[in-house]
Design a protein around this motif. Structure first.
Motif, PDB file in Angstrom:
ATOM      1  N   VAL A  13       0.227 -16.321 -25.064  1.00 59.26           N
ATOM      2  CA  VAL A  13      -1.084 -16.076 -24.043  1.00 59.26           C
ATOM      3  C   VAL A  13      -1.957 -15.596 -23.504  1.00 59.26           C
ATOM      4  O   VAL A  13      -2.578 -14.597 -22.612  1.00 59.26           O
ATOM      5  CB  VAL A  13      -2.526 -16.923 -25.399  1.00 59.26           C
ATOM      6  CG1 VAL A  13      -3.866 -16.699 -24.995  1.00 59.26           C
ATOM      7  CG2 VAL A  13      -1.383 -17.026 -26.866  1.00 59.26           C
ATOM      8  N   ARG A  14      -1.583 -16.408 -22.432  1.00 59.75           N
ATOM      9  CA  ARG A  14      -1.259 -16.741 -20.782  1.00 59.75           C
ATOM     10  C   ARG A  14      -0.837 -15.566 -20.266  1.00 59.75           C
ATOM     11  O   ARG A  14      -1.454 -14.468 -19.310  1.00 59.75           O
ATOM     12  CB  ARG A  14      -1.482 -17.502 -19.944  1.00 59.75           C
ATOM     13  CG  ARG A  14      -1.752 -18.249 -18.647  1.00 59.75           C
ATOM     14  CD  ARG A  14      -1.533 -19.572 -17.680  1.00 59.75           C
ATOM     15  NE  ARG A  14      -0.429 -20.125 -17.709  1.00 59.75           N
ATOM     16  CZ  ARG A  14       0.649 -20.704 -18.874  1.00 59.75           C
ATOM     17  NH1 ARG A  14      -0.335 -21.395 -20.013  1.00 59.75           N
ATOM     18  NH2 ARG A  14       1.649 -20.583 -19.175  1.00 59.75           N
ATOM     19  N   GLU A  15       0.413 -14.820 -20.575  1.00 56.47           N
ATOM     20  CA  GLU A  15       1.485 -14.524 -19.799  1.00 56.47           C
ATOM     21  C   GLU A  15       0.836 -13.216 -20.329  1.00 56.47           C
ATOM     22  O   GLU A  15       0.913 -11.693 -19.797  1.00 56.47           O
ATOM     23  CB  GLU A  15       2.678 -14.931 -19.147  1.00 56.47           C
ATOM     24  CG  GLU A  15       3.144 -15.568 -18.565  1.00 56.47           C
ATOM     25  CD  GLU A  15       3.839 -16.517 -18.658  1.00 56.47           C
ATOM     26  OE1 GLU A  15       4.797 -15.679 -19.267  1.00 56.47           O
ATOM     27  OE2 GLU A  15       4.383 -17.302 -18.322  1.00 56.47           O
ATOM     28  N   ARG A  16       1.475 -12.276 -21.683  1.00 54.65           N
ATOM     29  CA  ARG A  16       1.179 -10.868 -22.664  1.00 54.65           C
ATOM     30  C   ARG A  16       0.296 -11.201 -23.517  1.00 54.65           C
ATOM     31  O   ARG A  16       0.575 -10.298 -24.208  1.00 54.65           O
ATOM     32  CB  ARG A  16       2.414 -11.489 -23.188  1.00 54.65           C
ATOM     33  CG  ARG A  16       3.489 -12.542 -23.404  1.00 54.65           C
ATOM     34  CD  ARG A  16       4.693 -11.466 -22.309  1.00 54.65           C
ATOM     35  NE  ARG A  16       5.685 -11.821 -20.951  1.00 54.65           N
ATOM     36  CZ  ARG A  16       7.199 -12.420 -21.746  1.00 54.65           C
ATOM     37  NH1 ARG A  16       7.204 -12.394 -22.764  1.00 54.65           N
ATOM     38  NH2 ARG A  16       8.484 -13.453 -20.448  1.00 54.65           N
ATOM     39  N   TYR A  17      -0.741 -11.145 -23.838  1.00 55.17           N
ATOM     40  CA  TYR A  17      -1.560 -11.384 -24.218  1.00 55.17           C
ATOM     41  C   TYR A  17      -2.793  -9.960 -23.984  1.00 55.17           C
ATOM     42  O   TYR A  17      -2.117  -9.359 -25.414  1.00 55.17           O
ATOM     43  CB  TYR A  17      -2.985 -11.986 -24.878  1.00 55.17           C
ATOM     44  CG  TYR A  17      -3.905 -12.253 -24.958  1.00 55.17           C
ATOM     45  CD1 TYR A  17      -4.074 -12.116 -26.724  1.00 55.17           C
ATOM     46  CD2 TYR A  17      -5.075 -11.001 -24.978  1.00 55.17           C
ATOM     47  CE1 TYR A  17      -5.034 -12.531 -27.645  1.00 55.17           C
ATOM     48  CE2 TYR A  17      -6.050 -11.377 -25.774  1.00 55.17           C
ATOM     49  CZ  TYR A  17      -6.050 -11.941 -26.787  1.00 55.17           C
ATOM     50  OH  TYR A  17      -7.162 -11.518 -27.982  1.00 55.17           O
ATOM     51  N   PRO A  18      -2.415  -9.280 -23.081  1.00 59.31           N
ATOM     52  CA  PRO A  18      -3.070  -7.822 -22.896  1.00 59.31           C
ATOM     53  C   PRO A  18      -2.072  -7.101 -23.457  1.00 59.31           C
ATOM     54  O   PRO A  18      -1.956  -6.092 -23.896  1.00 59.31           O
ATOM     55  CB  PRO A  18      -3.018  -7.325 -21.341  1.00 59.31           C
ATOM     56  CG  PRO A  18      -4.068  -9.106 -20.739  1.00 59.31           C
ATOM     57  CD  PRO A  18      -2.805 -10.165 -21.080  1.00 59.31           C
ATOM     58  N   GLU A  59       6.908 -13.268 -27.988  1.00 59.61           N
ATOM     59  CA  GLU A  59       6.157 -12.037 -28.314  1.00 59.61           C
ATOM     60  C   GLU A  59       7.341 -11.189 -29.015  1.00 59.61           C
ATOM     61  O   GLU A  59       5.924 -10.478 -29.720  1.00 59.61           O
ATOM     62  CB  GLU A  59       6.508 -12.187 -26.859  1.00 59.61           C
ATOM     63  CG  GLU A  59       5.562 -10.852 -26.672  1.00 59.61           C
ATOM     64  CD  GLU A  59       5.674  -9.572 -25.074  1.00 59.61           C
ATOM     65  OE1 GLU A  59       5.051  -8.686 -24.864  1.00 59.61           O
ATOM     66  OE2 GLU A  59       6.861 -10.443 -24.321  1.00 59.61           O
ATOM     67  N   GLN A  60       8.484 -11.430 -28.926  1.00 56.76           N
ATOM     68  CA  GLN A  60       8.774 -10.524 -29.870  1.00 56.76           C
ATOM     69  C   GLN A  60       8.616 -10.465 -31.558  1.00 56.76           C
ATOM     70  O   GLN A  60       8.785  -9.547 -31.934  1.00 56.76           O
ATOM     71  CB  GLN A  60      10.976 -10.768 -29.497  1.00 56.76           C
ATOM     72  CG  GLN A  60      11.779  -8.854 -30.362  1.00 56.76           C
ATOM     73  CD  GLN A  60      10.497  -7.706 -29.556  1.00 56.76           C
ATOM     74  OE1 GLN A  60      10.211  -7.388 -28.614  1.00 56.76           O
ATOM     75  NE2 GLN A  60      11.141  -6.851 -29.967  1.00 56.76           N
ATOM     76  N   TYR A  61       8.469 -11.421 -31.937  1.00 56.32           N
ATOM     77  CA  TYR A  61       8.241 -11.849 -33.601  1.00 56.32           C
ATOM     78  C   TYR A  61       6.565 -11.980 -33.359  1.00 56.32           C
ATOM     79  O   TYR A  61       6.709 -11.017 -34.652  1.00 56.32           O
ATOM     80  CB  TYR A  61       8.278 -13.546 -33.199  1.00 56.32           C
ATOM     81  CG  TYR A  61       8.336 -14.149 -34.558  1.00 56.32           C
ATOM     82  CD1 TYR A  61       9.480 -13.928 -35.743  1.00 56.32           C
ATOM     83  CD2 TYR A  61       7.103 -14.058 -35.352  1.00 56.32           C
ATOM     84  CE1 TYR A  61       9.548 -13.773 -36.898  1.00 56.32           C
ATOM     85  CE2 TYR A  61       7.463 -14.375 -36.642  1.00 56.32           C
ATOM     86  CZ  TYR A  61       8.667 -14.335 -37.757  1.00 56.32           C
ATOM     87  OH  TYR A  61       8.250 -14.933 -38.756  1.00 56.32           O
ATOM     88  N   VAL A  62       6.178 -11.893 -33.029  1.00 56.45           N
ATOM     89  CA  VAL A  62       4.336 -11.266 -32.040  1.00 56.45           C
ATOM     90  C   VAL A  62       4.041 -10.809 -32.898  1.00 56.45           C
ATOM     91  O   VAL A  62       3.427 -10.080 -33.350  1.00 56.45           O
ATOM     92  CB  VAL A  62       3.551 -12.378 -31.152  1.00 56.45           C
ATOM     93  CG1 VAL A  62       2.272 -11.921 -31.781  1.00 56.45           C
ATOM     94  CG2 VAL A  62       3.352 -13.394 -32.054  1.00 56.45           C
TER      95      VAL A  62
END
Length: 184
Positions: A13-18, A59-62
């Motif tokens: 969430v901190r690094e990849r949310y955007p 991230e890939q899964y999300v």
């Protein structure tokens, strides 16, 4: 004591949310829906006892869950529209993401694709997911994935005015020995 997956979720969430929001906008076309979709995808991913050890894998899964959830939402929305039409109710329009230039055109073109075509195009061309994996994620046959991807890509090209270069598929390749290659 934190659960083993909590640090991965926090870092994701901190690094990849955007980036996750940007990906979701491609399949929903509104920022508000994209935010809801990302939240649903995060909850679905980490509520099922996720065992991710790396942020990249999570991230890939999300990202894949985002696409499959968008197809589910589109199906639900279509059923709701039919129900509203039967009861003569009118849906309330939602606000659109204000994008500029090509971004706006691409998002608009993606929005005009049927949900399965849109999901296949996003997974295949934007996420670089294989045909086999796309079929598994969306519950389709590989042939259907190929068809939806081809049809969606063709519609996008037509809508965006893009063309593809035809490449001669009969290029002759000859192997030569090392000595022969050095002489040339």
């Amino acid at each position: 004591m934190p659960r083993p997956w909590e640090p991965v979720l926090d870092a994701l969430v901190r690094e990849r949310y955007p980036r996750l929001i940007a990906r979701a906008v491609l399949v929903t076309a509104t920022h508000a829906d994209a935010e809801d979709l990302v939240q649903d995808a995060l909850v679905a991913t980490f509520a099922s006892r996720a065992r991710f050890t790396h942020v990249a894998a999570a991230e890939q899964y999300v990202r894949r869950v985002i696409v499959t959830r968008s197809v589910d939402r589109a199906r639900t929305a279509q059923a709701e529209r039919r129900a509203l039409a039967r009861t003569s109710a009118r849906p309330v329009p939602t606000g659109e993401v204000e994008l500029q230039g090509l971004e706006r055109d691409v998002v608009a073109a993606l929005r005009d694709l049927p949900p399965r075509q849109r999901a296949c195009v996003v997974l295949r061309h934007l996420d670089d997911v294989s045909v086999t994996e796309t079929a598994r994620l969306l519950g389709l046959s590989e042939g259907a994935v190929k068809r939806y991807t081809a049809e969606g890509s063709a519609r996008l090209q037509q809508r965006l005015g893009a063309t593809t270069a035809v490449v001669d598929q009969h290029v002759r390749v000859e192997l030569v020995g090392t000595e022969e290659a050095r002489r040339d």
